[in-house]
Design a protein around this motif. Structure first.
Motif, mmCIF file in Angstrom:
data_model
loop_
_atom_site.group_PDB
_atom_site.id
_atom_site.type_symbol
_atom_site.label_atom_id
_atom_site.label_comp_id
_atom_site.label_asym_id
_atom_site.label_seq_id
_atom_site.Cartn_x
_atom_site.Cartn_y
_atom_site.Cartn_z
ATOM 1 N N VAL A 129 0.673 -1.202 0.005
ATOM 2 C CA VAL A 129 -0.061 -0.070 0.054
ATOM 3 C C VAL A 129 0.745 1.326 0.001
ATOM 4 C CG1 VAL A 129 -1.628 1.428 1.413
ATOM 5 C CG2 VAL A 129 -1.934 -1.113 1.196
ATOM 6 N N GLY A 130 0.650 2.145 -0.906
ATOM 7 C CA GLY A 130 1.455 3.477 -0.927
ATOM 8 C C GLY A 130 2.520 3.388 -2.013
ATOM 9 N N ALA A 131 2.519 1.938 -2.516
ATOM 10 C CA ALA A 131 3.814 2.204 -3.880
ATOM 11 C C ALA A 131 3.366 2.968 -4.943
ATOM 12 C CB ALA A 131 3.663 0.585 -4.092
ATOM 13 N N VAL A 132 2.109 3.455 -5.055
ATOM 14 C CA VAL A 132 1.520 4.067 -6.290
ATOM 15 C C VAL A 132 2.419 5.579 -6.291
ATOM 16 C CG1 VAL A 132 -0.495 5.176 -4.924
ATOM 17 C CG2 VAL A 132 -0.382 5.094 -7.703
ATOM 18 N N ILE A 133 2.657 6.093 -4.990
ATOM 19 C CA ILE A 133 3.686 7.311 -4.897
ATOM 20 C C ILE A 133 4.773 7.481 -5.520
ATOM 21 C CG2 ILE A 133 4.709 8.815 -3.009
ATOM 22 C CD1 ILE A 133 2.754 7.913 -0.948
ATOM 23 N N MET A 134 5.428 6.153 -5.589
ATOM 24 C CA MET A 134 6.971 5.856 -6.420
ATOM 25 C C MET A 134 6.644 5.491 -7.796
ATOM 26 S SD MET A 134 9.027 4.237 -3.487
ATOM 27 C CE MET A 134 7.706 3.377 -2.587
ATOM 28 N N GLU A 135 5.321 5.395 -8.237
ATOM 29 C CA GLU A 135 4.996 5.034 -9.508
ATOM 30 C C GLU A 135 4.797 6.203 -10.592
ATOM 31 O OE1 GLU A 135 3.594 0.679 -8.286
ATOM 32 O OE2 GLU A 135 2.135 2.074 -9.357
ATOM 33 N N ARG A 136 4.475 7.183 -9.857
ATOM 34 C CA ARG A 136 4.122 8.368 -10.774
ATOM 35 C C ARG A 136 4.233 9.691 -10.021
ATOM 36 N NH1 ARG A 136 -1.124 5.750 -10.131
ATOM 37 N NH2 ARG A 136 -0.822 4.843 -11.967
ATOM 38 N N GLY A 137 4.096 11.004 -10.505
ATOM 39 C CA GLY A 137 4.133 12.155 -9.692
ATOM 40 C C GLY A 137 5.485 12.728 -9.809
ATOM 41 N N PRO A 138 5.870 13.605 -8.888
ATOM 42 C CA PRO A 138 7.234 14.180 -8.860
ATOM 43 C C PRO A 138 8.336 13.135 -8.770
ATOM 44 C CG PRO A 138 5.563 15.323 -7.505
ATOM 45 C CD PRO A 138 5.049 14.031 -7.831
ATOM 46 N N LEU A 139 8.202 12.137 -7.936
ATOM 47 C CA LEU A 139 9.478 11.200 -7.540
ATOM 48 C C LEU A 139 9.724 10.651 -8.956
ATOM 49 C CD1 LEU A 139 8.638 9.601 -4.264
ATOM 50 C CD2 LEU A 139 10.451 11.297 -4.813
ATOM 51 N N GLN A 140 8.593 10.225 -9.836
ATOM 52 C CA GLN A 140 8.922 9.413 -10.922
ATOM 53 C C GLN A 140 9.350 10.457 -12.199
ATOM 54 O OE1 GLN A 140 7.424 9.525 -13.880
ATOM 55 N NE2 GLN A 140 8.532 7.806 -15.047
ATOM 56 N N ARG A 141 8.839 11.804 -12.166
ATOM 57 C CA ARG A 141 8.977 12.696 -13.210
ATOM 58 C C ARG A 141 10.380 13.512 -13.132
ATOM 59 N NH1 ARG A 141 4.582 17.083 -14.719
ATOM 60 N NH2 ARG A 141 3.532 14.938 -15.118
ATOM 61 N N PHE A 142 10.890 13.549 -11.785
ATOM 62 C CA PHE A 142 12.065 14.352 -11.510
ATOM 63 C C PHE A 142 13.211 13.328 -11.281
ATOM 64 C CE2 PHE A 142 9.175 17.743 -10.844
ATOM 65 C CZ PHE A 142 9.504 18.581 -11.640
ATOM 66 N N GLY A 143 13.109 12.084 -11.227
ATOM 67 C CA GLY A 143 14.023 10.959 -11.095
ATOM 68 C C GLY A 143 15.445 11.205 -11.994
ATOM 69 N N ALA A 144 14.770 11.380 -13.302
ATOM 70 C CA ALA A 144 15.961 11.623 -14.228
ATOM 71 C C ALA A 144 16.792 12.680 -14.215
ATOM 72 C CB ALA A 144 15.157 11.612 -15.772
ATOM 73 N N TYR A 145 16.367 13.672 -13.345
ATOM 74 C CA TYR A 145 17.477 14.795 -12.883
ATOM 75 C C TYR A 145 18.061 14.361 -11.722
ATOM 76 C CZ TYR A 145 13.918 16.535 -16.190
ATOM 77 O OH TYR A 145 13.144 16.814 -17.448
ATOM 78 N N SER A 146 17.969 13.657 -11.032
ATOM 79 C CA SER A 146 18.495 13.514 -9.522
ATOM 80 C C SER A 146 19.992 13.358 -9.498
ATOM 81 C CB SER A 146 17.756 12.144 -8.872
ATOM 82 O OG SER A 146 18.256 10.896 -9.567
ATOM 83 N N TYR A 147 20.473 12.766 -10.513
ATOM 84 C CA TYR A 147 21.949 12.539 -10.607
ATOM 85 C C TYR A 147 22.719 13.783 -11.000
ATOM 86 C CZ TYR A 147 26.500 10.830 -12.098
ATOM 87 O OH TYR A 147 28.200 10.793 -11.876
ATOM 88 N N GLY A 148 21.957 14.759 -11.863
ATOM 89 C CA GLY A 148 22.551 16.019 -12.118
ATOM 90 C C GLY A 148 22.353 16.930 -11.087
ATOM 91 N N LEU A 149 21.327 16.849 -10.338
ATOM 92 C CA LEU A 149 21.180 17.573 -9.114
ATOM 93 C C LEU A 149 21.972 17.606 -8.110
ATOM 94 C CD1 LEU A 149 19.054 19.543 -7.997
ATOM 95 C CD2 LEU A 149 17.646 17.786 -6.961
ATOM 96 N N TYR A 150 22.396 16.218 -7.687
ATOM 97 C CA TYR A 150 23.365 15.788 -6.786
ATOM 98 C C TYR A 150 24.613 16.251 -7.241
ATOM 99 C CZ TYR A 150 26.981 12.257 -5.414
ATOM 100 O OH TYR A 150 27.925 11.867 -4.967
ATOM 101 N N LEU A 151 25.219 16.412 -8.495
ATOM 102 C CA LEU A 151 26.369 16.772 -9.036
ATOM 103 C C LEU A 151 26.715 18.338 -8.669
ATOM 104 C CD1 LEU A 151 27.190 14.546 -12.242
ATOM 105 C CD2 LEU A 151 28.172 14.338 -9.931
ATOM 106 N N VAL A 152 25.557 19.037 -9.104
ATOM 107 C CA VAL A 152 25.771 20.439 -9.171
ATOM 108 C C VAL A 152 25.389 21.339 -7.742
ATOM 109 C CG1 VAL A 152 25.257 20.194 -11.666
ATOM 110 C CG2 VAL A 152 23.424 21.053 -10.329
#
Length: 359
Positions: free
Chosen positions: A266-289
């Motif tokens: 229960v609650g897994a849907v939070i990680m399947e869509r929305g901000p966490l999923q959408r911005f996940g692609a940018y997380s490595y760059g955010l971490y670096l800069v």
């Protein structure tokens, strides 16, 4: 960001808020547990199914393409910018090569320099090097075991041993004040990786229904919350907190990941869509800069003293840079590596493996 605002004495001393933000450091063991699971998973699956291990060249090229181009760009740009600003954290040109080859953690003069959070990338890359060797060892250990259950038990025992040894080492390092050049290395940080590897072995070919998956995830969250509370409020003997540092959260994160992989709590849907999923692609760059952004803002005395404004400014600038990194560096590099290494099955499973899986 909070660290620098607090360092300037501009924020009230709220114990809970300070503690919670300080425990944002738990993203690091979570990252390592995830890496242990995701990177070791195909090697574990091959050993458990009796198949050939993943090919080394595609593995190395894809890992390199995912990590190296953006990292090199940010390290070089940061080094040049810090030198131009005559920042105290600037490094001589002769030292920059240590960062480019991920060796900065092993010397006092380079550890924590240029872009301090990238110490964890250096540890991550050393894990990438170790995984094929671990996979080869796993394959040899399982080669003579024809029963799937026996192969799983052997691999699980090895991963558990790696996790336990790593957790003991980081606890000893914290308790006895080992230098960062020792604690920020793969052997001492192997506990979290080992826990992720154990999840890869235990969840292979298994499914959980919603109820057990939710209970497993809830128990994992409870462990993370328990260690967090103990550190914030100083619960229990200090020596125990130091000796057990990151061990409960490592186990907790492994349980949550296992619940999500094997079932759908229960609650897994939070990680399947929305901000966490959408911005996940940018997380490595955010971490670096983000850390170079803070350094530059402070150099120009433009770092906000208000905590909320500091978050807004730094995250805004960093996210914009991260999106550019993804668009023009990371995504093209990933696509190039995949074109160079098309996916294919490396070998046919032996008959005993097919029979065991019901093929």
């Amino acid at each position: 960001m909070w660290l620098y605002v607090k360092g300037d004495g501009a924020a009230p001393d709220g114990r809970l808020l300070n503690g919670l933000l300080g425990e944002g450091r738990l993203g690091m063991p979570l990252f390592f547990v995830l890496s242990g699971f995701l990177i070791f998973r195909p090697f574990a699956a091959a050993a458990l199914d009796g198949r050939a291990q993943p090919r080394l060249w595609p593995y190395a090229l894809r890992r390199g393409a995912r990590i190296v181009p953006a990292y090199w760009l940010v390290i070089l740009a940061s080094a040049l910018l810090l030198a131009f600003l005559e920042h105290p954290a600037a490094q001589p040109a002769s030292e920059v090569m240590s960062y480019l080859v991920f060796l900065q953690n092993y010397r006092e003069g380079t550890h924590g320099g240029i872009d301090p959070p990238t110490w964890s990338v250096a540890v991550e890359v050393s894990f990438y090097v170790a995984v094929p060797l671990l996979g080869l060892a796993a394959a040899r250990a399982c080669r003579r075991l024809r029963r799937p259950a026996a192969r799983r038990r052997v691999l699980a025992a090895v991963c558990l041993l790696i996790a336990a040894l790593g957790c003991w080492l980081i606890g000893q390092g914290t308790l006895h004040g080992w230098p960062g050049t020792t604690t920020d290395t793969l052997p001492v940080r192997m506990g979290s990786f080992g826990a992720g590897m154990l999840v890869a072995v235990l969840t292979h070919g298994r499914r959980l229904t919603v109820g057990p998956a939710t209970a497993l995830a809830a128990a994992g969250v409870a462990l993370v919350a328990t260690e967090t509370a103990a550190r914030i409020y100083g619960l229990g003997p200090e020596a125990w907190r130091q000796a057990l540092i990151d061990t409960p959260v490592t186990i907790g994160f492994a349980m949550v990941i296992g619940a999500i992989v094997a079932g759908r709590p229960v609650g897994a849907v939070i990680m399947e869509r929305g901000p966490l999923q959408r911005f996940g692609a940018y997380s490595y760059g955010l971490y670096l800069v983000h850390y170079p952004v803070i350094k530059v803002l402070r150099s120009f005395e433009a770092f906000p003293r208000d905590p909320a404004l500091a978050v807004l400014v730094v995250v805004g600038i960093s996210l914009a840079l991260a999106m550019l990194l993804w668009r023009f560096v990371e995504r093209p590099a990933i696509a190039w590596a995949h074109r160079r290494t098309p996916s294919r099955r490396t070998a046919t499973r032996p008959a005993y493996a097919k029979a065991a899986s019901g093929d």
